[in-house]
Design a protein around this motif. Structure first.
Motif, PDB file in Angstrom:
ATOM      1  N   GLU A  87      -2.003  70.994  20.492  1.00  0.00           N
ATOM      2  CA  GLU A  87      -2.408  72.312  20.007  1.00  0.00           C
ATOM      3  C   GLU A  87      -3.681  72.844  20.664  1.00  0.00           C
ATOM      4  OE1 GLU A  87      -0.590  74.276  18.066  1.00  0.00           O
ATOM      5  OE2 GLU A  87       0.905  72.695  18.273  1.00  0.00           O
ATOM      6  N   LYS A  89      -6.100  74.631  23.350  1.00  0.00           N
ATOM      7  CA  LYS A  89      -5.889  75.812  24.195  1.00  0.00           C
ATOM      8  C   LYS A  89      -5.487  75.433  25.617  1.00  0.00           C
ATOM      9  CE  LYS A  89      -9.273  78.698  21.846  1.00  0.00           C
ATOM     10  NZ  LYS A  89     -10.524  79.430  21.989  1.00  0.00           N
ATOM     11  N   ARG A  92      -1.881  74.212  25.726  1.00  0.00           N
ATOM     12  CA  ARG A  92      -0.918  75.305  25.570  1.00  0.00           C
ATOM     13  C   ARG A  92      -0.729  76.029  26.897  1.00  0.00           C
ATOM     14  NH1 ARG A  92      -3.342  76.840  20.046  1.00  0.00           N
ATOM     15  NH2 ARG A  92      -4.721  78.028  21.366  1.00  0.00           N
ATOM     16  N   ARG A  93      -1.803  76.203  27.654  1.00  0.00           N
ATOM     17  CA  ARG A  93      -1.686  76.834  28.977  1.00  0.00           C
ATOM     18  C   ARG A  93      -0.898  75.948  29.935  1.00  0.00           C
ATOM     19  NH1 ARG A  93      -6.682  78.286  27.144  1.00  0.00           N
ATOM     20  NH2 ARG A  93      -6.999  80.511  26.982  1.00  0.00           N
ATOM     21  N   GLU A  95       1.411  73.734  29.113  1.00  0.00           N
ATOM     22  CA  GLU A  95       2.817  73.772  28.710  1.00  0.00           C
ATOM     23  C   GLU A  95       3.483  75.066  29.171  1.00  0.00           C
ATOM     24  OE1 GLU A  95       4.647  71.372  27.383  1.00  0.00           O
ATOM     25  OE2 GLU A  95       2.909  70.038  27.365  1.00  0.00           O
ATOM     26  N   GLN A  96       2.730  76.146  29.167  1.00  0.00           N
ATOM     27  CA  GLN A  96       3.307  77.436  29.522  1.00  0.00           C
ATOM     28  C   GLN A  96       3.441  77.615  31.035  1.00  0.00           C
ATOM     29  OE1 GLN A  96       1.234  80.715  27.771  1.00  0.00           O
ATOM     30  NE2 GLN A  96       2.775  82.200  28.361  1.00  0.00           N
ATOM     31  N   TRP A  97       2.409  77.211  31.804  1.00  0.00           N
ATOM     32  CA  TRP A  97       2.393  77.507  33.237  1.00  0.00           C
ATOM     33  C   TRP A  97       2.345  76.291  34.148  1.00  0.00           C
ATOM     34  CZ3 TRP A  97      -1.530  80.747  30.634  1.00  0.00           C
ATOM     35  CH2 TRP A  97      -1.031  81.999  30.331  1.00  0.00           C
ATOM     36  N   GLY A 102      -2.540  76.133  34.724  1.00  0.00           N
ATOM     37  CA  GLY A 102      -3.310  75.853  33.506  1.00  0.00           C
ATOM     38  C   GLY A 102      -4.742  75.472  33.830  1.00  0.00           C
ATOM     39  N   SER A 106      -7.869  77.688  32.697  1.00  0.00           N
ATOM     40  CA  SER A 106      -8.831  76.979  31.857  1.00  0.00           C
ATOM     41  C   SER A 106     -10.143  76.737  32.588  1.00  0.00           C
ATOM     42  CB  SER A 106      -8.240  75.650  31.389  1.00  0.00           C
ATOM     43  OG  SER A 106      -7.109  75.888  30.585  1.00  0.00           O
TER      44      SER A 106
END
Length: 158
Positions: A87, A89, A92-93, A95-97, A102, A106
């Motif tokens: 969870e 931040k 999450r980035r 996992e998305q990109w 990420g 970040s």
């Protein structure tokens, strides 16, 4: 603007009185401080009157040294990811990109060594994290150093 110009020129005169190796060491050490890192070190070096190229190289080198120290001190690499970091931040980035994008996103929002720590603690692949972190450190330091050199030239020439 005149007061800023005067302050910058006074700072540069003070820095010029210091030995060259001490000037370079200061930029390197600033680059090693998380959350300041290479981009702030390069900016400070340029504003203090050190040429933009060594300012960028030394600032980025400081960030790279700290990143290697973080990676070498983190014994959790190679383990499968656990849900403890899912969870966050940064994750999450990722996992998305993916790791490189990420890290890039970040790396602008957080410190590069902190981002490396989070990604490493989450069990992401060490080589991917390391290469991404080095690319982001070089990109951040180069952009900040060149931007600072351009703005400084504009401020002093006015």
């Amino acid at each position: 603007m005149t007061q800023l110009r005067t302050w910058i020129l006074d700072l540069q005169q003070v820095v010029d009185t210091l030995p060259g190796p001490l000037q370079m060491l200061a930029v390197l050490l600033i680059g090693m401080i998380p959350f300041l890192e290479g981009d702030v070190a390069a900016t400070i070096g340029v504003v203090a009157g050190i040429h933009w190229l060594p300012s960028i190289v030394l600032g980025v080198t400081g960030t790279v040294v700290v990143t290697f120290l973080v990676l070498s001190s983190l014994g959790r690499f190679g383990r499968p990811r656990d849900n403890r970091w899912a969870e966050h931040k940064v994750m999450r980035r990722v996992e998305q990109w993916g790791v490189p994008i990420g890290m890039l996103i970040s790396g602008f929002l957080f410190s590069v060594p902190v981002t490396v720590f989070i990604m490493g603690a989450a069990g992401l692949r060490r080589p991917t994290v390391l290469i991404s972190a080095l690319a982001v450190a070089v990109l951040n330091g180069t952009v900040a150093g060149l931007l600072s050199a351009g703005i400084l030239q504009w401020v002093i020439d006015i």
